[in-house]
Design an enzyme around this catalytic site. Structure first.
Site, mmCIF file in Angstrom:
data_model
loop_
_atom_site.group_PDB
_atom_site.id
_atom_site.type_symbol
_atom_site.label_atom_id
_atom_site.label_comp_id
_atom_site.label_asym_id
_atom_site.label_seq_id
_atom_site.Cartn_x
_atom_site.Cartn_y
_atom_site.Cartn_z
ATOM 1 C CD GLU A 73 35.874 84.176 45.489
ATOM 2 O OE1 GLU A 73 36.491 85.252 45.582
ATOM 3 O OE2 GLU A 73 35.156 83.714 46.407
ATOM 4 C CE LYS A 101 46.867 78.062 61.316
ATOM 5 N NZ LYS A 101 46.471 79.480 61.325
ATOM 6 N N GLY A 161 29.695 89.427 42.560
ATOM 7 C CA GLY A 161 28.277 89.087 42.551
ATOM 8 C C GLY A 161 27.478 89.930 43.527
ATOM 9 C CB SER A 177 35.403 87.521 57.588
ATOM 10 O OG SER A 177 36.474 86.586 57.544
ATOM 11 N N GLY A 222 45.237 90.005 71.226
ATOM 12 C CA GLY A 222 45.856 88.785 71.739
ATOM 13 C C GLY A 222 45.017 87.556 71.486
ATOM 14 C CB ILE A 232 44.909 86.607 63.876
ATOM 15 C CG1 ILE A 232 43.850 85.804 63.110
ATOM 16 C CG2 ILE A 232 45.827 87.334 62.889
ATOM 17 C CD1 ILE A 232 42.829 86.655 62.366
ATOM 18 C CD GLU A 246 42.846 90.820 74.066
ATOM 19 O OE1 GLU A 246 41.710 91.253 74.362
ATOM 20 O OE2 GLU A 246 43.178 90.509 72.907
ATOM 21 C CG HIS A 275 54.364 53.904 75.891
ATOM 22 N ND1 HIS A 275 54.406 55.034 76.680
ATOM 23 C CD2 HIS A 275 55.585 53.301 76.023
ATOM 24 C CE1 HIS A 275 55.584 55.099 77.272
ATOM 25 N NE2 HIS A 275 56.321 54.059 76.894
#
Length: 459
Positions: free
Chosen positions: A36, A53, A116, A142, A177, A180, A199, A436
């Protein structure tokens, strides 16, 4: 050149797909090298799912403060302290990062830090050192895509820069849209910005069921989030006060910043894949159902594999590849059974086929749908949320799609994915007792209705 070191598995990339491969392979007794160049954890942990988030939770807190009098609580919303918000977000990421580092270390995985490159079908080179694997797993992830004519920089940003902003923009344009785009639009609106989404397709979150897209559009309209649909980007220019975007229709939009959220591209260029015979299609690695590339013992996982670009998909693929290498012969992953969540306000969650996809696959006469409005759900009423559960089933057969809109519905998709993946019939779910008052109860009631015994239907 230093001598080559040999392992059972060499993994190129330490994101969700890569570290899951490494951890499971080590657990199964295989020797593993994990390469990595950035931080272990990849996009999801450092520049994607987790920090976004955290922002979305802060946005929920801001809205709760702003709307507190609705619930008889006197609170005030005085603005966003971006330094404190950054500290909270970075603290969440740092804690998870430390835990992941500990896991990798405890499992005896050789972590190789550096860039790498695949130099033969069984060898990865990092800074002049060579690591040979009896099996090689490509998991290079990505990057944020852009469009021709858009130069990233200054007031034109991607999600990576958006996460690091030290101010709340007064106004923002969001190009794209999809997941993300709508998540950032939701955050910025909660923080007090004027937001416009553009969009090119006809609906927001266009990969979702049409009813879901329309519900999200209604909710955004109510929240004061603007959007332009079915119009494409033409050009963008910086102005004295921000950016001006021109669309193909000739329409112009102005704002302080432009977020480019047009999807993520596979990170495969210049890594030696094609030179070693690995086939690429528009940059994505072509694999069979067992995630094998067709070259030697080379596999691929995560965002570089065509399909849903989701951390949990990459994670599952990593476990699958490790088990396959270890000879366990796991069943191939069914992509249609992977749940999807958009953490905007309201949230969107789904698993399985949309109504349109089901009709295309099984025929119009072989599909039945049901919408259950959350207005009839006690917990949803308490949370003051609106939305619905939509079920898609094969007539006289199993439920093949569950689609949800409303506050916190991302937490409901767990049961929904069991229903779809275990090919449950409505009467199977209707027989289960749901607690419930929970929003989860709405799933139970929707299946009761689809099984022909709706308790709260009006005759």
């Amino acid at each position: 050149m230093a001598e080559t070191r040999t392992f059972d598995v060499v993994v190129l990339g330490g994101g969700s797909g890569g570290y899951a491969t490494a951890l499971r392979a080590a657990q199964l007794g295989l020797t593993v090298a994990l390469v990595e160049e950035g931080k272990l954890g990849g996009t999801c942990l450092h520049r994607g799912c987790i920090p976004t988030k955290a922002l979305l939770h802060a946005a929920e807190v801001a809205d709760a403060a702003r709307e507190s009098e609705t619930f008889g609580v006197r609170a005030t919303f005085d603005g966003i302290d971006m330094a404190a918000l950054a500290a909270y977000k970075d603290g969440v990421v740092a804690g998870l990062y430390k835990g992941l580092q500990g896991l990798v270390s405890a499992r005896g995985i050789t972590l190789v830090e550096g860039h790498g490159k695949l130099v033969s079908p069984d060898t990865v080179e990092v800074g002049g050192e060579r690591y040979t694997g009896r099996n090689v797993v490509l998991a290079t992830g990505s990057y944020s895509r852009t469009l021709p004519g858009i130069e990233i920089g200054g007031r034109v940003i991607t999600s990576e820069q958006a996460l690091e902003l030290d101010y709340v923009p007064r106004s923002a344009l969001v190009l794209g849209g999809g997941v993300i785009g709508v998540e950032f639009a939701s955050v910025w609106r909660s923080f007090g910005a004027d937001v416009q989404v553009v969009e090119a397709l006809d609906h927001l979150v266009p990969a979702e069921d049409l009813a879901v897209s329309k519900a999200l559009e209604r909710a955004f309209r109510k929240r004061g989030i603007g959007f332009t649909l079915g119009d494409r980007f033409a050009s963008v220019a910086e102005t004295d006060s921000g950016v001006r975007m021109t669309l193909e229709s000739g329409k112009t939009l102005d704002a302080e910043v432009l977020l480019v959220a047009v999807g993520r591209g596979p990170r495969t260029a210049g890594l030696g894949f094609e030179e070693q015979g690995v086939r690429l299609d528009r940059g994505f690695v072509v694999v069979d159902e067992r995630l094998h590339t067709g070259v030697g013992n080379v596999y691929a996982t995560g965002d570089i594999v065509p399909g849903l670009q989701l951390a949990h998909r990459g994670f599952a693929q990593g476990i699958y590849v490790a088990e396959q290498i270890a000879g366990l012969e796991p069943a191939p992953i069914d992509e249609s059974g992977i749940p999807r969540v958009t953490y905007s306000d309201p949230e969107v969650a789904s698993v399985g086929l949309t109504e349109q996809a089901a009709r295309e696959r099984f025929g119009d006469d072989a599909v039945e749908t049901l919408d259950y409005n959350l207005a009839g759900n006690g917990r949803s009423k308490i949370l003051a949320t609106q939305g619905f559960v939509k079920l898609v089933r094969r007539k006289d057969g199993p439920v093949v799609g569950v689609h949800l809109v409303g506050a916190r519905v991302g937490e409901l998709v767990g049961e929904a994915q069991l229903i779809v993946n275990w090919e449950a019939h409505p009467e199977d779910v209707a027989a289960l007792v749901h607690a419930h008052p929970t929003q989860n109860e709405a799933l139970g009631e929707a299946h009761l209705a689809l099984a022909g015994k709706p308790l709260h239907a009006h005759n």
